[in-house]
Design an enzyme around this catalytic site. Structure first.
Site, PDB file in Angstrom:
ATOM      1  N   ASP A  52       7.533  66.431   9.571  1.00 21.10           N
ATOM      2  CA  ASP A  52       6.260  66.271   8.863  1.00 21.10           C
ATOM      3  C   ASP A  52       6.173  67.281   7.723  1.00 21.10           C
ATOM      4  O   ASP A  52       6.311  68.487   7.930  1.00 21.10           O
ATOM      5  CB  ASP A  52       5.091  66.491   9.822  1.00 21.10           C
ATOM      6  CG  ASP A  52       3.757  66.274   9.126  1.00 21.10           C
ATOM      7  OD1 ASP A  52       3.452  65.116   8.787  1.00 21.10           O
ATOM      8  OD2 ASP A  52       3.032  67.268   8.881  1.00 21.10           O
ATOM      9  N   TYR A  57       2.517  71.648   0.741  1.00 18.18           N
ATOM     10  CA  TYR A  57       3.145  72.764   1.459  1.00 18.18           C
ATOM     11  C   TYR A  57       4.157  73.461   0.544  1.00 18.18           C
ATOM     12  O   TYR A  57       5.177  72.883   0.159  1.00 18.18           O
ATOM     13  CB  TYR A  57       3.855  72.276   2.725  1.00 18.18           C
ATOM     14  CG  TYR A  57       2.955  71.583   3.737  1.00 18.18           C
ATOM     15  CD1 TYR A  57       1.570  71.671   3.661  1.00 18.18           C
ATOM     16  CD2 TYR A  57       3.502  70.843   4.782  1.00 18.18           C
ATOM     17  CE1 TYR A  57       0.756  71.039   4.586  1.00 18.18           C
ATOM     18  CE2 TYR A  57       2.689  70.203   5.719  1.00 18.18           C
ATOM     19  CZ  TYR A  57       1.316  70.309   5.611  1.00 18.18           C
ATOM     20  OH  TYR A  57       0.517  69.683   6.526  1.00 18.18           O
ATOM     21  N   LEU A 206       0.015  74.662  18.575  1.00 13.72           N
ATOM     22  CA  LEU A 206      -0.002  76.037  19.101  1.00 13.72           C
ATOM     23  C   LEU A 206      -1.201  76.813  18.565  1.00 13.72           C
ATOM     24  O   LEU A 206      -1.231  78.051  18.641  1.00 13.72           O
ATOM     25  CB  LEU A 206       1.300  76.763  18.732  1.00 13.72           C
ATOM     26  CG  LEU A 206       2.581  76.168  19.322  1.00 13.72           C
ATOM     27  CD1 LEU A 206       3.808  76.928  18.815  1.00 13.72           C
ATOM     28  CD2 LEU A 206       2.546  76.191  20.849  1.00 13.72           C
ATOM     29  N   GLY A 281       4.888  73.604  14.543  1.00 15.93           N
ATOM     30  CA  GLY A 281       5.071  74.359  13.302  1.00 15.93           C
ATOM     31  C   GLY A 281       6.029  75.515  13.537  1.00 15.93           C
ATOM     32  O   GLY A 281       5.756  76.389  14.355  1.00 15.93           O
TER      33      GLY A 281
HETATM   34  P1  NAP Z   1       1.079  75.469  14.942  1.00 14.54           P
HETATM   35  O1  NAP Z   1       2.229  74.572  15.113  1.00 14.54           O
HETATM   36  O2  NAP Z   1      -0.011  75.425  15.924  1.00 14.54           O
HETATM   37  O3  NAP Z   1       1.565  77.005  14.790  1.00 14.54           O
HETATM   38  C1  NAP Z   1       2.627  77.381  13.970  1.00 14.54           C
HETATM   39  C2  NAP Z   1       2.951  78.849  14.219  1.00 14.54           C
HETATM   40  O4  NAP Z   1       3.186  79.057  15.621  1.00 14.54           O
HETATM   41  C3  NAP Z   1       4.255  79.320  13.580  1.00 14.54           C
HETATM   42  O5  NAP Z   1       4.104  79.639  12.234  1.00 14.54           O
HETATM   43  C4  NAP Z   1       4.596  80.526  14.438  1.00 14.54           C
HETATM   44  O6  NAP Z   1       3.811  81.643  14.034  1.00 14.54           O
HETATM   45  C5  NAP Z   1       4.093  80.116  15.808  1.00 14.54           C
HETATM   46  N1  NAP Z   1       5.202  79.657  16.665  1.00 14.54           N
HETATM   47  C6  NAP Z   1       6.005  78.579  16.477  1.00 14.54           C
HETATM   48  N2  NAP Z   1       6.917  78.490  17.452  1.00 14.54           N
HETATM   49  C7  NAP Z   1       6.691  79.528  18.274  1.00 14.54           C
HETATM   50  C8  NAP Z   1       7.311  79.979  19.460  1.00 14.54           C
HETATM   51  N3  NAP Z   1       8.358  79.337  20.000  1.00 14.54           N
HETATM   52  N4  NAP Z   1       6.804  81.065  20.073  1.00 14.54           N
HETATM   53  C9  NAP Z   1       5.757  81.741  19.541  1.00 14.54           C
HETATM   54  N5  NAP Z   1       5.134  81.364  18.409  1.00 14.54           N
HETATM   55  C10 NAP Z   1       5.599  80.267  17.784  1.00 14.54           C
HETATM   56  O7  NAP Z   1       0.340  75.277  13.559  1.00 14.54           O
HETATM   57  P2  NAP Z   1       0.483  74.450  12.235  1.00 14.54           P
HETATM   58  O8  NAP Z   1       1.665  74.904  11.464  1.00 14.54           O
HETATM   59  O9  NAP Z   1      -0.873  74.516  11.647  1.00 14.54           O
HETATM   60  O10 NAP Z   1       0.705  72.918  12.664  1.00 14.54           O
HETATM   61  C11 NAP Z   1       1.971  72.327  12.811  1.00 14.54           C
HETATM   62  C12 NAP Z   1       2.249  71.310  11.725  1.00 14.54           C
HETATM   63  O11 NAP Z   1       1.200  70.337  11.656  1.00 14.54           O
HETATM   64  C13 NAP Z   1       2.318  71.866  10.302  1.00 14.54           C
HETATM   65  O12 NAP Z   1       3.540  72.504  10.031  1.00 14.54           O
HETATM   66  C14 NAP Z   1       2.107  70.617   9.501  1.00 14.54           C
HETATM   67  O13 NAP Z   1       3.287  69.847   9.443  1.00 14.54           O
HETATM   68  C15 NAP Z   1       1.034  69.906  10.319  1.00 14.54           C
HETATM   69  N6  NAP Z   1      -0.336  70.206   9.840  1.00 14.54           N
HETATM   70  C16 NAP Z   1      -1.009  69.232   9.210  1.00 14.54           C
HETATM   71  C17 NAP Z   1      -2.295  69.444   8.744  1.00 14.54           C
HETATM   72  C18 NAP Z   1      -3.032  68.331   8.056  1.00 14.54           C
HETATM   73  O14 NAP Z   1      -4.060  68.547   7.431  1.00 14.54           O
HETATM   74  N7  NAP Z   1      -2.545  67.127   8.167  1.00 14.54           N
HETATM   75  C19 NAP Z   1      -2.913  70.698   8.915  1.00 14.54           C
HETATM   76  C20 NAP Z   1      -2.207  71.684   9.583  1.00 14.54           C
HETATM   77  C21 NAP Z   1      -0.922  71.429  10.044  1.00 14.54           C
HETATM   78  P3  NAP Z   1       4.452  82.911  13.263  1.00 14.54           P
HETATM   79  O15 NAP Z   1       4.872  82.365  11.959  1.00 14.54           O
HETATM   80  O16 NAP Z   1       3.361  83.903  13.208  1.00 14.54           O
HETATM   81  O17 NAP Z   1       5.594  83.389  14.094  1.00 14.54           O
END
Ligand code: NAP
Length: 331
Positions: A52, A57, A206, A281
């Protein structure tokens, strides 16, 4: 790995997709493109098939790196690219823009950066209050008919907005936020998607790292990281409440299943009726190590109840992730 086949399209989605937002900076502190590229290659090697991304981004960097990683791995026909349209960077800020002229430009830019001639899942990133949803839907329907995209998705849409969209175009996926701490979609979006056969690609599984199990009261964030004051969950006194909940959930994950908090949080999501895929993410290859521990087990009713009790005890007040909502263009 578990897989989900997207109805009408035959697209095979790994139930954990790679989310590529945090790996390219903007709202997450400085980007490290080398680590981002290595993370993409690692995900491909681990058998993740869904990626995704979005033009917003890293202002195109996320799509560019994904295009390079897929080209270098020679795996275009084995992966599903989900990207988005309808946000625009203007004077250093992101605004919603679903005008037809911007959508047409946005598409061409994405195809070029991704080094592909077809986008597998093309999503409206946010509804644009200045453009009729029906016109946006008509544009996406035309792309589907022309074979430029294989499936249509929306993100951050309410059931009412999806209903209007579906009067004009088929809708295959919805992308809402959902995790143990952000449960708002259980009341409306999730039931609507289940009732209408719309697959869900869940974002922030997460809770932007809060459920990763590594945060402590001493954790600090670099300038520009949304967790340094923009995201209300990371601001006291709430941050301490969430940390207490994560400590209790971590203990439960370890004692009951021998798993980490991140694995418990994502398994919980995958076990929710109506959830098709969690978009994990990651921005460093080691973030992906936890994925292999997600398969071959699930949460029973008793475990679900224990989790509810922990949440009730430590975070009774649910805060939606509305801080992420970008503004409309100046009218
Ligand atoms: P998330 O997946 O909830 O959190 C991402 C963060 O979690 C990473 O940057 C990292 O933080 C931490 N992490 C990842 N793997 C880990 C592990 N194994 N152990 C510990 N911590 C870990 O948040 P998100 O990035 O907001 O959401 C995921 C994806 O959803 C995005 O990349 C994007 O593709 C999509 N998204 C879409 C929208 C939309 O409006 N459509 C909005 C938000 C997100 P650190 O970098 O601090 O280590």
């Amino acid at each position: 790995m578990e897989f989900f086949t997207l109805a009408e399209t035959g697209l095979k989605l790994s139930r954990v997709g790679l989310g590529t937002w945090s790996m390219t900076g903007d709202w997450w502190g400085p980007a490290d493109p080398q680590k981002a590229y290595a993370t993409l290659r690692q995900a491909i090697d681990l058998g993740v098939t869904l990626f995704d991304t979005a033009p917003a981004y890293g202002r195109g960097l996320s799509e560019e790196l994904l295009g390079q990683a897929i080209r270098d791995a020679g795996c275009r026909d084995q992966v599903v690219i989900a990207t988005k349209a309808g946000l625009q960077w203007v004077n250093g800020k992101v605004v919603r823009n679903c005008s037809r002229s911007w959508l047409a430009q946005d598409l061409e830019n994405s195809l070029r950066r991704l080094q592909t001639d077809v986008i597998d899942i093309y999503q409206v990133h946010w509804p644009d209050p200045l453009e009729p949803l029906e016109e946006t839907a008509a544009f996406f329907r035309q792309l589907l008919q022309e074979g430029k995209i294989r499936a249509i998705g929306v993100s951050n849409f309410s059931p009412q907005q999806m209903e209007r969209f579906r009067q004009v175009a088929p809708l295959h996926t919805a992308q809402p936020p959902y995790n143990l701490f952000e449960r708002q979609i259980e009341a409306d979006v999730l039931p609507y998607c289940r009732a209408n056969g719309i697959a869900t690609l869940i974002y922030s599984p997460l809770c932007r790292g809060l459920l990763g199990g590594r945060m402590t009261p001493q954790t600090t964030f670099p300038p520009g990281d949304l967790r340094g004051g923009i995201d209300p969950k990371f601001v006291e006194p709430r941050y301490s409440q969430y940390l207490k909940a994560t400590e209790a959930l971590s203990r439960f994950a370890r004692d009951r299943y021998g798993k980490t908090l991140a694995q418990l949080a994502v398994r919980w999501l995958l076990d929710q009726p109506g959830v098709s895929v969690a978009l994990w993410g990651a921005r460093k290859p080691h973030h992906l190590e936890a994925i292999s521990g997600l398969w071959g087990w699930s949460l029973d009713a008793e475990a679900m109840q224990t989790i509810e009790d922990i949440l009730q005890r430590y975070v009774p007040e649910s805060i939606p992730p509305s801080f992420m909502s970008p503004p409309a263009r100046a009218a």
